[in-house]
Design an enzyme around this catalytic site. Sequence first.
Site, PDB file in Angstrom:
ATOM      1  N   GLY A 151       0.782  -1.231   0.000  1.00  0.00           N
ATOM      2  CA  GLY A 151       0.000   0.000   0.000  1.00  0.00           C
ATOM      3  C   GLY A 151       0.813   1.280   0.000  1.00  0.00           C
ATOM      4  O   GLY A 151       0.247   2.377   0.136  1.00  0.00           O
ATOM      5  N   ASP A 152       2.149   1.173  -0.142  1.00  0.00           N
ATOM      6  CA  ASP A 152       2.983   2.378  -0.267  1.00  0.00           C
ATOM      7  C   ASP A 152       4.171   1.998  -1.159  1.00  0.00           C
ATOM      8  O   ASP A 152       3.997   1.180  -2.057  1.00  0.00           O
ATOM      9  CB  ASP A 152       3.391   2.879   1.131  1.00  0.00           C
ATOM     10  CG  ASP A 152       3.724   4.373   1.143  1.00  0.00           C
ATOM     11  OD1 ASP A 152       4.352   4.849   0.178  1.00  0.00           O
ATOM     12  OD2 ASP A 152       3.380   5.067   2.106  1.00  0.00           O
ATOM     13  N   ASP A 153       5.376   2.568  -0.948  1.00  0.00           N
ATOM     14  CA  ASP A 153       6.500   2.207  -1.803  1.00  0.00           C
ATOM     15  C   ASP A 153       6.840   0.715  -1.672  1.00  0.00           C
ATOM     16  O   ASP A 153       6.852   0.175  -0.561  1.00  0.00           O
ATOM     17  CB  ASP A 153       7.757   2.995  -1.398  1.00  0.00           C
ATOM     18  CG  ASP A 153       7.669   4.469  -1.772  1.00  0.00           C
ATOM     19  OD1 ASP A 153       7.153   4.799  -2.860  1.00  0.00           O
ATOM     20  OD2 ASP A 153       8.133   5.303  -0.966  1.00  0.00           O
TER      21      ASP A 153
END
Length: 361
Positions: A151-153
């Site tokens: 859900g992010d990098d």
Amino acid sequence: MAECWLILLILQDEKYWPLMPPLPSYGYGREHIGPRYGSLIHGQNLRDVVITGHNGTINGQGQTWWKKYRQKLLNHTRGPLVQIMWSRDIVISNITLRDSPFWTLHPYDCKNVTIRNVTILAPVHDAPNTDGIDPDSCEDMLIEDCYISVGDDGIAIKSGWDQYGIAYRQPSKNIRIRNVVLQSMVSAGISIGSEMSGGVSGVTVENVVVWNSRRGVRIKTAPGRGGYVQDISYHNLTLDVVRVGIVIKTDYNEHPDEGYDPKAVPVLKDISFTSIHGQGVRVPVRMHGSEEIPVRNVTFRDMSVGITYKKKHIFQCAFVYGRVIGTIFPAPCDNLDRYDEQERLVKRSAAQNATDIDYDF
Ligand SMILES: *[C@@H]1O[C@H](CO)[C@@H](O)[C@H](O)[C@H]1NC(C)=O
Ligand SMILES: *[C@@H]1O[C@H](CO)[C@@H](O)[C@H](O)[C@H]1NC(C)=O
Ligand SMILES: *[C@@H]1O[C@H](CO)[C@@H](O)[C@H](O)[C@H]1NC(C)=O
Ligand SMILES: *[C@@H]1O[C@H](CO)[C@@H](O)[C@H](O)[C@H]1NC(C)=O
Ligand SMILES: *[C@@H]1O[C@H](CO)[C@@H](O)[C@H](O)[C@H]1NC(C)=O
Ligand SMILES: *[C@@H]1O[C@H](CO)[C@@H](O)[C@H](O)[C@H]1NC(C)=O
Ligand SMILES: *[C@@H]1O[C@H](CO)[C@@H](O)[C@H](O)[C@H]1NC(C)=O
């Protein structure tokens, strides 16, 4: 092969969750002043550690943490699922890590770390800050044969935040990433920064696929960070349905407190992109240096990216200096010099200071 579910604490009772002092190179917890929550698996001052498991799963049950974070019910920064600090000779392999409360795997100020054949999963939406792997002030690290969808990098290489990172002075260097497939619908497959105040150098990214993502690879920084990002090379990068392929952003203005020095400007240089392929990309290149933070000595060699948006300015540069070699599609911005395959100068950049930006995206 049995899946092993390791759930050590009832997360609803985070008041029983151990608190740790802030990381010295960040000054505070990343989200709150003061201490931060510890990790499910935490180690420090270790040598010769292996975390492995016939692809068994360590499940962080992040759902409760994400919900409380969004409702602003947490008083401290969330902890990573696995955090190894001040350690060396680490191998993490053949394991699945999923649904971390925060960053998933966080090696901090470590040497000689191998991460091989690891699957990292979190929902691609609404799982805030669930980065896959965050090499942070680490030296001699290899990440290979991994699959990361979070859900992010997917991977974010860091080295501390503003005045705290500058004072801690521990760079991330000699980091190889190869044969990795990443998906990041809210951020980027592989990032450097934005916390890079101890410096980042000697990063090699090879045979990497970023698919169905918002951005492919990104370098992000801001005035106040200090430090440098240099000697970074990307080879054989495939961008498969991503919104923006290659991004350099120099105004990522998130600071720990007012004590940062706006005159501490980072240096960005010696960055090369070789054999960049892809399809379904909206903006293949968006490199925005600034007057204070120009991007120097960038090389593009052989690039062919299928685009979905046939407007001008799909290869954007501002305050970027360097050259292109070989076949480059889409056509590169005017402020890069053109060389032929024998590396002879064909055309000097028209206007070195010109910007070629379209802010419509
Ligand atoms: C990766 O891990 C799986 C499950 O443990 C194993 O079957 C596979 O052989 C491993 N692959 C490599 C390249 O190590
Ligand atoms: C490991 O397990 C995950 C699910 O837990 C699965 O998606 C993945 O394919 C497995 N990897 C290997 C190499 O077996
Ligand atoms: C957070 O702080 C508030 C105010 O001090 C307190 O009422 C609340 O119980 C704390 N929450 C947690 C999860 O510790
Ligand atoms: C790095 O760590 C691995 C695994 O623990 C070890 O076999 C190797 O000797 C280490 N390399 C160096 C240079 O210390
Ligand atoms: C991971 O799995 C591969 C393939 O089964 C095996 O060769 C390797 O030794 C395993 N790694 C560890 C650390 O157990
Ligand atoms: C480029 O990377 C892809 C995917 O990672 C791989 O399948 C391919 O063999 C690589 N090509 C070369 C020339 O190494
Ligand atoms: C430019 O960067 C490349 C690496 O991408 C490096 O080999 C070369 O020495 C640099 N050139 C200058 C003039 O610093």
